[in-house]
Enzyme design. Structure first.
Site, PDB file in Angstrom:
ATOM      1  N   ASP A  10       0.847  -1.046  -0.044  1.00 29.55           N
ATOM      2  CA  ASP A  10      -0.178   0.460  -0.297  1.00 29.55           C
ATOM      3  C   ASP A  10       1.255   1.010  -0.198  1.00 29.55           C
ATOM      4  OD1 ASP A  10      -1.843   2.326   0.707  1.00 29.55           O
ATOM      5  OD2 ASP A  10      -2.794   1.037   2.108  1.00 29.55           O
ATOM      6  N   ASN A  24      -5.802  12.407 -12.552  1.00 28.85           N
ATOM      7  CA  ASN A  24      -6.221  12.353 -13.379  1.00 28.85           C
ATOM      8  C   ASN A  24      -5.876  14.085 -13.422  1.00 28.85           C
ATOM      9  OD1 ASN A  24      -8.604  14.301 -12.016  1.00 28.85           O
ATOM     10  ND2 ASN A  24      -9.222  12.169 -11.486  1.00 28.85           N
ATOM     11  N   GLY A  32      -8.815   3.710  -7.620  1.00 32.99           N
ATOM     12  CA  GLY A  32      -7.270   3.701  -7.703  1.00 32.99           C
ATOM     13  C   GLY A  32      -6.495   4.335  -6.348  1.00 32.99           C
ATOM     14  N   VAL A  33      -5.202   4.296  -6.996  1.00 33.68           N
ATOM     15  CA  VAL A  33      -4.147   4.965  -6.143  1.00 33.68           C
ATOM     16  C   VAL A  33      -4.562   5.742  -6.001  1.00 33.68           C
ATOM     17  CG1 VAL A  33      -2.162   5.969  -6.178  1.00 33.68           C
ATOM     18  CG2 VAL A  33      -2.194   3.580  -7.364  1.00 33.68           C
ATOM     19  N   ASP A  34      -5.312   7.000  -6.807  1.00 30.97           N
ATOM     20  CA  ASP A  34      -5.182   8.191  -7.241  1.00 30.97           C
ATOM     21  C   ASP A  34      -6.584   8.557  -5.317  1.00 30.97           C
ATOM     22  OD1 ASP A  34      -5.827  11.025  -6.863  1.00 30.97           O
ATOM     23  OD2 ASP A  34      -7.149  10.625  -8.672  1.00 30.97           O
ATOM     24  N   SER A 121      -0.007   4.526 -14.662  1.00 31.05           N
ATOM     25  CA  SER A 121      -1.212   4.035 -16.251  1.00 31.05           C
ATOM     26  C   SER A 121      -1.712   3.015 -16.377  1.00 31.05           C
ATOM     27  CB  SER A 121      -0.659   4.867 -17.016  1.00 31.05           C
ATOM     28  OG  SER A 121      -0.924   6.378 -17.298  1.00 31.05           O
ATOM     29  N   GLY A 123      -3.919   0.567 -14.552  1.00 33.73           N
ATOM     30  CA  GLY A 123      -5.081   0.660 -13.922  1.00 33.73           C
ATOM     31  C   GLY A 123      -5.712   0.709 -14.647  1.00 33.73           C
ATOM     32  N   VAL A 124      -7.462   1.575 -14.254  1.00 33.21           N
ATOM     33  CA  VAL A 124      -8.279   1.659 -15.431  1.00 33.21           C
ATOM     34  C   VAL A 124      -7.424   2.704 -16.913  1.00 33.21           C
ATOM     35  CG1 VAL A 124      -9.968   1.796 -13.398  1.00 33.21           C
ATOM     36  CG2 VAL A 124      -8.649   3.854 -14.015  1.00 33.21           C
ATOM     37  N   TYR A 125      -6.139   3.015 -16.607  1.00 32.80           N
ATOM     38  CA  TYR A 125      -6.234   3.906 -17.739  1.00 32.80           C
ATOM     39  C   TYR A 125      -5.076   2.799 -19.322  1.00 32.80           C
ATOM     40  CZ  TYR A 125      -5.994   8.453 -15.984  1.00 32.80           C
ATOM     41  OH  TYR A 125      -6.899   9.790 -15.745  1.00 32.80           O
TER      42      TYR A 125
END
Length: 173
Positions: A10, A24, A32-34, A121, A123-125
């Site tokens: 983590d 973003n 996610g991380v953000d 980038s 994850g969802v990217y």
């Protein structure tokens, strides 16, 4: 590469001087991380992000980085960088390398000796893991960063395995 370390864990628990946030472009938190970093840091982090001026709704363009205090996190700073969305970016490799490079340069400019990084980038990217690991580790291994202690905090065993394989084949800076 003794200046680059890999941890499956983590990133919000990292005690390095700076934690890099895969943000973003609006820097208002997300998934996610953000989202995890914003949640752990508390409302002070969002307040710091809101102080960064927007240009056409963007606080941080793809491939660039911005720095704030870290709120409730154990680090001194959060460095926010925006990686490319793999499927829609015209130059994803160039932008991913720029995101890492600008983050590390900003850390050094603020006197940091250690930096915690996520797999930007991935994850969802949608960035393919092996390609992302190559770009990330090659960039972090550039000679200008050899005096920084760089710790990748990787989300799961699959990502960690890919990063370890790539790290094992890097030449010294």
């Amino acid at each position: 590469m003794n200046h680059i370390q890999l941890i499956e864990g983590d990133i919000t628990l990292a005690s390095e001087d700076a934690i890099v946030n895969a943000a973003n472009s609006r820097m208002l938190g997300g998934g996610g991380v953000d989202g995890a970093i914003h949640q752990a840091a508390g409302p002070q982090l969002l307040a710091e992000c809101l102080k960064i001026p927007e240009v056409n709704g963007i606080r941080c363009p793809v491939g660039e980085a911005r720095i704030t205090s870290a709120g409730n996190l154990p680090s001194r700073y959060v460095i926010h960088t925006v990686g490319p969305i793999y499927s829609s970016d015209a130059a994803p490799a160039q932008h991913l390398a720029a995101a890492y490079r600008s983050s590390l340069q900003l850390a050094m400019a603020h006197g940091c000796h250690s930096v915690a990084l996520p797999a930007i980038s991935c994850g969802v990217y949608g960035y393919p893991l092996e390609e992302a690991a190559n770009i990330a580790l090659q960039t972090c291994n550039e000679p200008q960063f050899k005096h920084l202690h760089i710790v990748f905090y990787l989300f799961n065993a699959e990502i960690t395995k890919v990063w370890r394989q790539i790290l094992a084949h890097l030449d010294p800076p």
